[in-house]
Every structure is written in C-alpha cells, then in structure tokens.
Design a protein around this motif. Structure first.
Motif, PDB file in Angstrom:
ATOM      1  N   GLN A 218      -5.328  -2.961   0.399  1.00 28.76           N
ATOM      2  CA  GLN A 218      -5.471  -1.557   0.034  1.00 28.76           C
ATOM      3  C   GLN A 218      -4.640  -0.660   0.935  1.00 28.76           C
ATOM      4  OE1 GLN A 218      -6.811  -0.382  -2.558  1.00 28.76           O
ATOM      5  NE2 GLN A 218      -6.911   1.820  -2.156  1.00 28.76           N
ATOM      6  N   ALA A 219      -4.642  -0.950   2.221  1.00 30.56           N
ATOM      7  CA  ALA A 219      -3.845  -0.143   3.157  1.00 30.56           C
ATOM      8  C   ALA A 219      -2.361  -0.246   2.841  1.00 30.56           C
ATOM      9  CB  ALA A 219      -4.118  -0.600   4.593  1.00 30.56           C
ATOM     10  N   ILE A 220      -1.919  -1.449   2.503  1.00 29.33           N
ATOM     11  CA  ILE A 220      -0.502  -1.642   2.178  1.00 29.33           C
ATOM     12  C   ILE A 220      -0.145  -0.926   0.884  1.00 29.33           C
ATOM     13  CG2 ILE A 220       1.229  -3.376   1.523  1.00 29.33           C
ATOM     14  CD1 ILE A 220      -0.196  -5.278   3.497  1.00 29.33           C
ATOM     15  N   ARG A 221      -1.023  -1.008  -0.130  1.00 33.58           N
ATOM     16  CA  ARG A 221      -0.761  -0.303  -1.387  1.00 33.58           C
ATOM     17  C   ARG A 221      -0.644   1.198  -1.150  1.00 33.58           C
ATOM     18  NH1 ARG A 221      -4.371  -4.088  -3.868  1.00 33.58           N
ATOM     19  NH2 ARG A 221      -6.112  -2.642  -3.658  1.00 33.58           N
ATOM     20  N   LYS A 222      -1.544   1.752  -0.352  1.00 37.80           N
ATOM     21  CA  LYS A 222      -1.504   3.190  -0.056  1.00 37.80           C
ATOM     22  C   LYS A 222      -0.191   3.568   0.627  1.00 37.80           C
ATOM     23  CE  LYS A 222      -6.459   4.197   0.428  1.00 37.80           C
ATOM     24  NZ  LYS A 222      -7.521   4.603   1.384  1.00 37.80           N
ATOM     25  N   ALA A 223       0.235   2.737   1.573  1.00 35.94           N
ATOM     26  CA  ALA A 223       1.464   3.028   2.308  1.00 35.94           C
ATOM     27  C   ALA A 223       2.675   3.000   1.382  1.00 35.94           C
ATOM     28  CB  ALA A 223       1.643   2.022   3.448  1.00 35.94           C
ATOM     29  N   ILE A 224       2.720   1.996   0.502  1.00 36.76           N
ATOM     30  CA  ILE A 224       3.863   1.891  -0.417  1.00 36.76           C
ATOM     31  C   ILE A 224       3.873   3.055  -1.398  1.00 36.76           C
ATOM     32  CG2 ILE A 224       4.883   0.505  -2.266  1.00 36.76           C
ATOM     33  CD1 ILE A 224       3.818  -1.969  -0.751  1.00 36.76           C
TER      34      ILE A 224
ATOM     35  N   GLN B  57      14.562   8.169   8.655  1.00 36.07           N
ATOM     36  CA  GLN B  57      13.382   7.863   7.852  1.00 36.07           C
ATOM     37  C   GLN B  57      13.781   7.116   6.589  1.00 36.07           C
ATOM     38  OE1 GLN B  57      11.019  11.387   7.219  1.00 36.07           O
ATOM     39  NE2 GLN B  57      11.106  11.969   9.371  1.00 36.07           N
ATOM     40  N   HIS B  58      14.877   7.525   5.977  1.00 32.20           N
ATOM     41  CA  HIS B  58      15.334   6.875   4.757  1.00 32.20           C
ATOM     42  C   HIS B  58      15.635   5.394   5.009  1.00 32.20           C
ATOM     43  CE1 HIS B  58      17.254   6.614   0.790  1.00 32.20           C
ATOM     44  NE2 HIS B  58      18.182   5.878   1.391  1.00 32.20           N
ATOM     45  N   GLY B  59      16.320   5.111   6.114  1.00 31.39           N
ATOM     46  CA  GLY B  59      16.676   3.727   6.423  1.00 31.39           C
ATOM     47  C   GLY B  59      15.462   2.848   6.648  1.00 31.39           C
ATOM     48  N   PHE B  60      14.507   3.335   7.440  1.00 31.66           N
ATOM     49  CA  PHE B  60      13.301   2.548   7.705  1.00 31.66           C
ATOM     50  C   PHE B  60      12.446   2.402   6.447  1.00 31.66           C
ATOM     51  CE2 PHE B  60      13.946   3.879  12.270  1.00 31.66           C
ATOM     52  CZ  PHE B  60      14.224   2.603  12.725  1.00 31.66           C
ATOM     53  N   ALA B  61      12.395   3.443   5.617  1.00 35.84           N
ATOM     54  CA  ALA B  61      11.641   3.361   4.363  1.00 35.84           C
ATOM     55  C   ALA B  61      12.282   2.356   3.417  1.00 35.84           C
ATOM     56  CB  ALA B  61      11.560   4.737   3.703  1.00 35.84           C
ATOM     57  N   CYS B  62      13.611   2.354   3.367  1.00 36.10           N
ATOM     58  CA  CYS B  62      14.334   1.400   2.532  1.00 36.10           C
ATOM     59  C   CYS B  62      14.046  -0.031   2.996  1.00 36.10           C
ATOM     60  CB  CYS B  62      15.832   1.699   2.595  1.00 36.10           C
ATOM     61  SG  CYS B  62      16.853   0.696   1.499  1.00 36.10           S
ATOM     62  N   LEU B  63      14.065  -0.256   4.299  1.00 30.59           N
ATOM     63  CA  LEU B  63      13.753  -1.568   4.852  1.00 30.59           C
ATOM     64  C   LEU B  63      12.326  -1.992   4.499  1.00 30.59           C
ATOM     65  CD1 LEU B  63      14.351  -4.010   6.681  1.00 30.59           C
ATOM     66  CD2 LEU B  63      13.791  -2.572   8.654  1.00 30.59           C
ATOM     67  N   ALA B  64      11.387  -1.058   4.607  1.00 30.45           N
ATOM     68  CA  ALA B  64       9.991  -1.366   4.281  1.00 30.45           C
ATOM     69  C   ALA B  64       9.835  -1.748   2.814  1.00 30.45           C
ATOM     70  CB  ALA B  64       9.102  -0.167   4.611  1.00 30.45           C
TER      71      ALA B  64
ATOM     72  N   ALA C  80       8.680  -5.349   1.316  1.00 30.45           N
ATOM     73  CA  ALA C  80       7.504  -5.380   0.440  1.00 30.45           C
ATOM     74  C   ALA C  80       7.855  -5.974  -0.922  1.00 30.45           C
ATOM     75  CB  ALA C  80       6.945  -3.966   0.268  1.00 30.45           C
ATOM     76  N   TYR C  81       9.038  -5.653  -1.420  1.00 29.96           N
ATOM     77  CA  TYR C  81       9.474  -6.111  -2.738  1.00 29.96           C
ATOM     78  C   TYR C  81       9.436  -7.632  -2.842  1.00 29.96           C
ATOM     79  CZ  TYR C  81      12.631  -6.783  -6.755  1.00 29.96           C
ATOM     80  OH  TYR C  81      13.187  -7.170  -7.948  1.00 29.96           O
ATOM     81  N   GLY C  82       9.830  -8.300  -1.773  1.00 35.07           N
ATOM     82  CA  GLY C  82       9.864  -9.755  -1.796  1.00 35.07           C
ATOM     83  C   GLY C  82       8.585 -10.422  -1.361  1.00 35.07           C
ATOM     84  N   ALA C  83       7.591  -9.639  -0.963  1.00 33.06           N
ATOM     85  CA  ALA C  83       6.421 -10.258  -0.324  1.00 33.06           C
ATOM     86  C   ALA C  83       5.079  -9.953  -0.982  1.00 33.06           C
ATOM     87  CB  ALA C  83       6.371  -9.830   1.146  1.00 33.06           C
ATOM     88  N   ILE C  84       5.001  -8.973  -1.876  1.00 33.64           N
ATOM     89  CA  ILE C  84       3.692  -8.606  -2.402  1.00 33.64           C
ATOM     90  C   ILE C  84       3.679  -8.597  -3.929  1.00 33.64           C
ATOM     91  CG2 ILE C  84       3.283  -7.118  -0.388  1.00 33.64           C
ATOM     92  CD1 ILE C  84       3.447  -4.745  -2.384  1.00 33.64           C
TER      93      ILE C  84
ATOM     94  N   ASP D 257      -1.114  -4.115  -9.431  1.00 33.37           N
ATOM     95  CA  ASP D 257      -2.061  -2.994  -9.447  1.00 33.37           C
ATOM     96  C   ASP D 257      -1.674  -1.900  -8.459  1.00 33.37           C
ATOM     97  OD1 ASP D 257      -2.530  -4.454  -7.194  1.00 33.37           O
ATOM     98  OD2 ASP D 257      -4.717  -4.469  -7.374  1.00 33.37           O
ATOM     99  N   LEU D 258      -0.377  -1.795  -8.178  1.00 30.34           N
ATOM    100  CA  LEU D 258       0.069  -0.804  -7.201  1.00 30.34           C
ATOM    101  C   LEU D 258      -0.360   0.604  -7.586  1.00 30.34           C
ATOM    102  CD1 LEU D 258       1.739  -0.049  -4.683  1.00 30.34           C
ATOM    103  CD2 LEU D 258       3.759   0.059  -6.156  1.00 30.34           C
TER     104      LEU D 258
END
Length: 258
Positions: free
Chosen positions: A1-7, A27-34, A38-42, A46-47
C-alpha cells in the motif's frame, strides 16, 4: 500500500503534456529512476483502484515513464552541452543533475523503454569531457577550478559502468580514484554515500565489501530509535539515501545488478 501511494503521487505530479516531474530536473531524474525500477518489479493491476480518481493523471507506470523519458531527451536536445541542469530549458549543465537524469534514462532503457543510443552516447561524451586524468570530475563549465569530489567522481564512474562504457580511459581514472579515496569526506555526506555505494559495487566488489562493512557499523551507531537517520537534508531524505546505500547488500532492484 505504501508503494502504491508513492507511485500514484509521483505519477500525479507529472505534467501530462511535457512529462516533467517535480520542481527541478534533480527531482525529475530521481522520479524517473523510481518509476523505471518500479515498472520492472511490481504488479500494478490495482494501482489506481483505491483513492479518489484524478482526471488525466491516472497513467500506467509505462505511460508515465515514456513521458518522463521524452521530457529528458527533449531537454537534452535543447542543451548546448547535450546534458542537463536544474531547469528543462537550461542552457548550461552540471555533472550532478546530469547524473541523476542519465541514471533515470539508463534504468528506463534497462526496463525496456525506448531510449535513443544518441542520447546516452551524447551524455557519456559530456561526462568524459568533465573527467580529468586523475579521475577528478568537474561540476559545471570546464575542468578547471572545481577540485576533488568523491560524489562527482562516483557519479561519473557509475554512469560509465551502467552505460557499459568501461572501455573508456575516463572510466578507469574514476575507478582508480574511488577505490583509492574510499574514506574521502564530502560536504554532502548522504548524497555522496548513495552514489559511492553503487559506483564501488560496479567497479570493484572487493573494495565495495570493505567500504560497506564500515558503512554498516557507522549507520548502526547513528540510527535513531524510530529507525530514522538525521542529516543536512532532513530525516526523510537522509533516511532514504542511507537505505539506498545499504540496498546493495540485497540486490533487490535491477539497477543494482552487476
């Protein structure tokens, strides 16, 4: 749930027309990395099934990531240095912001998002131009007058590694620098630690292992009772960066693989 909220928060922060996330290209670079990790791992099935809908902002991770990549590339194409600085329309560049953006692009490429080779090659050429024979890496402008920095050299060494450019003499110079100066102090301690952990792990796993054991001891002694760490950027950022520096021990994320 915490990860869904963050994404969801990251995606909702994105400008739907430009793909820009946050208030700076940092911020853009770190958000892109996140998003790329996430794209490859979750499983995002139900996002968006919880929380109030926000019109025009409920994109999939892939859609948001493709927009973010497009923003980064568009910004780079407008930049005389083929790199990045604080604003998407900046005409100058620095190796710190450029490192954040380039790691986001490399992670996106690793996740299967299309990133032109030209974009990566141009950014690596910029880093090579900023790397001296000693392994010291300049901040912005030219090489002169910027002194040594374990943070900047670690950033450069890391992007050379992840971009698979270990054939470059500049990579070898940065690898030598970070393994010989592992205990160099930085004014931006947690930020430097975040990059140094990754760079050492990619460049010399035995050196990383030695440095990592020292890091674990240091963090154990400085951790607060609630689990947080305090530093110059506040508890949230300091704790996050320290956790990411420790994450190499577990190899959970694709970007941390060798």
């Amino acid at each position: 749930q915490a990860i869904r909220k963050a994404i969801r928060s990251i995606i909702r922060s994105q400008d739907g027309s430009t793909g820009y996330m946050g208030d700076s290209m940092y911020q853009h670079g770190f958000a892109c990395l996140a998003l790329a990790e996430a794209y490859g791992a979750i499983d995002e099935t139900d996002l968006w099934e919880t929380g109030a809908p926000v019109a025009g902002k409920e994109r999939s991770i892939a859609e948001a990531l493709e927009l973010a990549v497009r923003c980064s590339i568009t910004s780079q194409e407008k930049n005389p240095h083929s790199a990045w600085r604080y604003s998407p329309s900046a005409r100058d560049a620095d190796t710190s912001v450029a490192g954040a953006i380039l790691m986001g692009l490399l992670a996106a490429r690793n996740a299967g998002i299309e990133v032109p080779d030209k974009s990566i090659d141009s950014a690596i050429k910029y880093f090579a131009s900023m790397t001296g024979d000693s392994g010291a890496v300049g901040y912005s402008g030219g090489l002169g007058g910027f002194g040594q920095s374990i943070a900047r050299t670690s950033i450069a060494c890391l992007v050379y590694s992840i971009a698979k450019r270990k054939d470059l003499k500049q990579y070898e110079a940065t690898r030598h620098y970070i393994t010989k100066n592992m205990n160099e102090q930085s004014h931006y301690e947690e930020y430097a630690r975040y990059y140094q952990a990754q760079a050492l792990f990619q460049a010399d796993v035995e050196a990383w292992d030695k440095w990592n054991r020292s890091l674990v001891r240091q963090l154990k002694s400085s951790q607060a009772d609630d689990g947080s760490f305090n530093g110059q950027f506040g508890k949230a950022t300091t704790t996050s960066m320290n956790l990411l520096a420790l994450a190499l021990n577990f190899r959970f994320l694709p970007i941390y693989e060798r």
